[in-house]
Design a protein around this motif. Structure first.
Motif, mmCIF file in Angstrom:
data_model
loop_
_atom_site.group_PDB
_atom_site.id
_atom_site.type_symbol
_atom_site.label_atom_id
_atom_site.label_comp_id
_atom_site.label_asym_id
_atom_site.label_seq_id
_atom_site.Cartn_x
_atom_site.Cartn_y
_atom_site.Cartn_z
ATOM 1 N N UNK A 287 0.784 -1.226 0.000
ATOM 2 C CA UNK A 287 0.000 0.000 0.000
ATOM 3 C C UNK A 287 0.815 1.276 0.000
ATOM 4 N N UNK A 288 2.089 1.204 -0.417
ATOM 5 C CA UNK A 288 2.907 2.419 -0.439
ATOM 6 C C UNK A 288 2.617 3.245 -1.684
ATOM 7 N N UNK A 289 1.867 2.686 -2.628
ATOM 8 C CA UNK A 289 1.457 3.409 -3.818
ATOM 9 C C UNK A 289 0.106 2.866 -4.254
ATOM 10 N N UNK A 290 -0.707 3.710 -4.832
ATOM 11 C CA UNK A 290 -1.970 3.261 -5.414
ATOM 12 C C UNK A 290 -1.786 3.135 -6.917
ATOM 13 N N UNK A 291 -2.614 2.322 -7.575
ATOM 14 C CA UNK A 291 -2.428 2.122 -9.016
ATOM 15 C C UNK A 291 -2.504 3.405 -9.824
ATOM 16 N N UNK A 292 -3.281 4.383 -9.374
ATOM 17 C CA UNK A 292 -3.500 5.589 -10.166
ATOM 18 C C UNK A 292 -2.646 6.776 -9.726
ATOM 19 N N UNK A 293 -1.868 6.612 -8.645
ATOM 20 C CA UNK A 293 -1.034 7.728 -8.196
ATOM 21 C C UNK A 293 -0.010 8.083 -9.269
ATOM 22 N N UNK A 294 0.121 9.373 -9.539
ATOM 23 C CA UNK A 294 1.060 9.843 -10.549
ATOM 24 C C UNK A 294 2.370 10.267 -9.882
ATOM 25 N N UNK A 295 3.457 9.776 -10.416
ATOM 26 C CA UNK A 295 4.785 10.111 -9.898
ATOM 27 C C UNK A 295 5.567 10.777 -11.015
ATOM 28 N N UNK A 296 6.204 11.884 -10.676
ATOM 29 C CA UNK A 296 6.913 12.682 -11.678
ATOM 30 C C UNK A 296 8.313 12.122 -11.955
ATOM 31 N N UNK A 297 8.547 11.861 -13.236
ATOM 32 C CA UNK A 297 9.897 11.505 -13.678
ATOM 33 C C UNK A 297 10.445 12.705 -14.428
ATOM 34 N N UNK A 298 11.313 13.445 -13.742
ATOM 35 C CA UNK A 298 11.925 14.637 -14.343
ATOM 36 C C UNK A 298 13.288 14.325 -14.954
ATOM 37 N N UNK A 299 13.617 13.027 -14.989
ATOM 38 C CA UNK A 299 14.923 12.618 -15.522
ATOM 39 C C UNK A 299 15.820 12.024 -14.458
ATOM 40 N N UNK A 300 15.518 12.333 -13.188
ATOM 41 C CA UNK A 300 16.283 11.741 -12.094
ATOM 42 C C UNK A 300 15.457 11.865 -10.821
ATOM 43 N N UNK A 301 15.791 11.023 -9.827
ATOM 44 C CA UNK A 301 15.049 11.056 -8.566
ATOM 45 C C UNK A 301 15.448 12.299 -7.764
ATOM 46 N N UNK A 302 14.488 12.815 -6.986
ATOM 47 C CA UNK A 302 14.721 14.065 -6.256
ATOM 48 C C UNK A 302 15.589 13.911 -5.010
ATOM 49 N N UNK A 303 15.788 12.671 -4.526
ATOM 50 C CA UNK A 303 16.643 12.469 -3.361
ATOM 51 C C UNK A 303 18.076 12.133 -3.744
ATOM 52 N N UNK A 304 18.214 11.277 -4.716
ATOM 53 C CA UNK A 304 19.533 10.860 -5.199
ATOM 54 C C UNK A 304 19.520 11.005 -6.715
ATOM 55 N N UNK A 305 20.513 11.634 -7.299
ATOM 56 C CA UNK A 305 20.486 11.901 -8.747
ATOM 57 C C UNK A 305 20.703 10.643 -9.601
ATOM 58 N N UNK A 306 19.765 9.706 -9.469
ATOM 59 C CA UNK A 306 19.774 8.508 -10.317
ATOM 60 C C UNK A 306 18.586 8.594 -11.255
ATOM 61 N N UNK A 307 18.798 8.237 -12.521
ATOM 62 C CA UNK A 307 17.715 8.369 -13.483
ATOM 63 C C UNK A 307 17.661 7.242 -14.487
#
Length: 586
Positions: A321-341
């Motif tokens: 339950x850490x994510x719902x099927x319809x939750x939108x997550x932004x991919x800006x090219x890399x993750x906002x905590x660690x610059x991995x993309x």
């Protein structure tokens, strides 16, 4: 002196009477034993058939040069002469003689040519004690085809003999050394026969006074589909040549039963080389090959699973339950905590679960790893069966590795676990390792609505009289502890992979609905490894395919074409193309 002579005569007569009357039977048996020799006859090994009755492995008659020292040791002169004729070093012949006991023939070289047989038979006086035995020689019909699955046979060595002599094995026996030949050796070897031969005082055979026919070993009916195996081998070879790669593995199985339908490992070897004694030249060529043709990469090769692991990460995220099927997550090219993309710095914008799976978006699954943590990722990976052997009836299977804190603490000086390592684990990198069979099993559990069946290659064991000795039934190992709606969501995401995701271009117009997942696993020693796992038909799966191409680059380019051809063969699409003369389906 007279009484002394009488006493000696009485003693001699008494002794003669004692030996002839009281112990007459005992010495009669000893004399009979000196007159009778037992010459064994090797039993043919059981044959292999595919699931449809097609012959895979059989026996053929062959000539073996053996020594039979009935009355006197083999002379040095004969050993030297024989060594020159059959090209076996004298030291090797002497070693076999020294290790021999009893009256069994000392087998020196198997499957010799007819001209050698002719020389020995015509020049018996030059080769006293040398005999020609007609023995069954293992014949692998397809040569390299299925070599890693079927295995090979060879003469038992000293180490093996020491371990197995209590089971009736003897020096000179031919035993299974690899693959099914090794696992089912007891069932395949049969029961040797022989002849009771009467010999004269010089040890020459006079007449055959008894015979026991050898009993062939049990036959194996495999789960392998020969036509699919042919197509898989061809697909792998063609793709390796096309992209200039050298190693790959492919597995096809039925997710509803665990039956292995095809198994390929490249490079391969010809098991016929071992059946009659492999030469030093051939052995060195195999042993020195940097791509290890003797390894069954389908079950021993351990690779980072790459994005195929996102199946597990996605299942865990939805279940926890850490994510719902319809939750939108932004991919800006890399993750906002660690610059991995993503590879190439690609940015895909807002994505829900199915879109993240279809496009194999790293940033989406980094966030799933961030929310789950390494401990829950480990829990679900083990629930899918990773980190341990599948239990397939083949030898030398590897366990793989599930990324976890304990492993790092035990094996690295810096035992602290970092978030970046959780990110790596979530997309199948870092410490994670799986075999191609394990990757197929993970996909199979999704295809079978959470059920995991024990993989097996033998379907049935049949005795020489045609009766069934054993029927191998499907064995349910576990069921995923997740809700059916979660599995359905993962299935839909995998279906999207082949409709508009990373494998869509390769499956455009494919007449059967397929679910799949591509993957690219980082490789510090060269180009990345390419992965593809798939199942079909989507609504009622009867086949799962897993393919890896070592140093093949992106999975969509290296592994997907192999997977597609295997699926085409299973669904009969390749036959339709051959009839229409149209090549690959568009």
């Amino acid at each position: 002196m007279g009484w002394l002579c009488v006493l000696v005569i009485v003693i001699l007569i008494g002794r003669a009477g004692y030996l002839q009357i009281y112990e007459g039977d005992y010495y009669s048996e000893l004399a009979e034993g000196n007159r009778i020799r037992i010459i064994p006859s090797m039993a043919p090994r059981g044959t292999f058939f595919d699931r449809n009755g097609e012959l895979l492995v059989q026996n053929r008659p062959g000539f073996t040069v053996s020594l039979l020292p009935l009355t006197a040791p083999i002379s040095e002169e004969v050993i030297q002469r024989l060594s020159g004729l059959i090209k076996v070093p004298t030291d090797e012949i002497k070693t076999k003689i020294a290790a021999h006991s009893g009256f069994d023939p000392i087998r020196i070289k198997a499957d010799v040519t007819p001209d050698i047989v002719t020389i020995i038979e015509e020049q018996k006086n030059n080769y006293p004690g040398v005999v020609i035995e007609v023995q069954p020689i293992r014949d692998y019909v397809g040569r390299q085809e299925g070599a890693h699955t079927y295995g090979y046979v060879s003469e038992i060595n000293d180490t093996e003999l020491e371990k197995m002599k209590d089971k009736g094995y003897k020096s000179g026996d031919i035993i299974g050394k690899f693959g099914l030949e090794k696992i089912y050796d007891q069932e395949l070897r049969g029961e040797n026969g022989g002849q009771q031969v009467e010999v004269d005082v010089s040890g020459k055979p006079v007449q055959i006074i008894g015979r026991k026919d050898p009993v062939p070993g049990d036959d194996l009916v495999l789960t392998i589909d020969k036509s699919l195996q042919d197509a898989a081998e061809k697909a792998v070879d063609e793709q390796l040549q096309a992209i200039h790669a050298n190693a790959a593995a492919a597995v096809a199985l039925d997710p509803q039963t665990g039956e292995i339908l095809a198994m390929v490992s490249r490079p391969a070897f010809d098991p016929n080389l071992f059946a009659h004694g492999i030469s030093s030249k051939d052995w060195n060529a195999l042993n020195n090959n940097p791509y290890h043709p003797m390894d069954n990469k389908a079950i021993t090769g351990e690779y980072p699973p790459g994005s195929t692991f996102k199946i597990i990460t996605g299942t865990a995220a939805l279940t926890e339950g850490v994510v719902s099927p319809d939750e939108l997550i932004m991919d800006s090219g890399h993750h906002w905590l660690i610059p991995k993309g993503n590879a190439g710095g690609e940015a895909l914008g807002l994505l829900n679960f199915r879109q993240g799976m279809a496009h194999s978006d790293n940033v989406y699954f980094y966030e799933m790893g961030n929310r789950l943590g390494i401990d829950r990722l480990e829990k679900y990976a083990r629930m899918f069966g990773l980190g341990k052997k599948t239990g397939i009836d083949l030898p030398y299977e590897a366990e793989g590795l599930v990324a976890n804190r304990r492993y790092k603490e035990k094996n690295f000086e810096d035992g602290d676990w970092y978030l970046s390592e959780t990110f790596d684990a979530a997309i199948g990198q870092g410490f994670n390792l799986v075999t191609p069979l394990q990757a197929a099993m993970v996909m199979g559990e999704i295809a079978a609505d959470g059920k995991r069946y024990k993989p097996h290659v033998v379907k049935r064991i049949i005795s020489p009289d045609g009766s069934t000795v054993k029927e191998v039934e499907p064995e349910l190992l576990s069921t995923l502890d997740v809700k059916p709606e979660v599995i359905r969501l993962v299935q839909q995401g995998l279906h999207d992979v082949t409709t508009y995701g990373t494998a869509a271009s390769s499956f455009q117009g494919f007449p059967i609905q397929i679910a799949g997942k591509t993957g690219t696993a980082e490789n510090p020693h060269g180009r990345d490894h390419g992965w593809f796992v798939a199942y079909g038909p989507f609504d009622q799966a009867n086949i799962v395919v897993a393919v890896i191409v070592e140093q093949g680059g992106y999975g969509s380019q290296s592994a997907v074409p192999i997977g597609r051809k295997i699926l085409e063969a299973w669904f009969g699409l390749n036959q339709q193309q051959d009839k229409n003369g149209s090549g690959n389906a568009q």
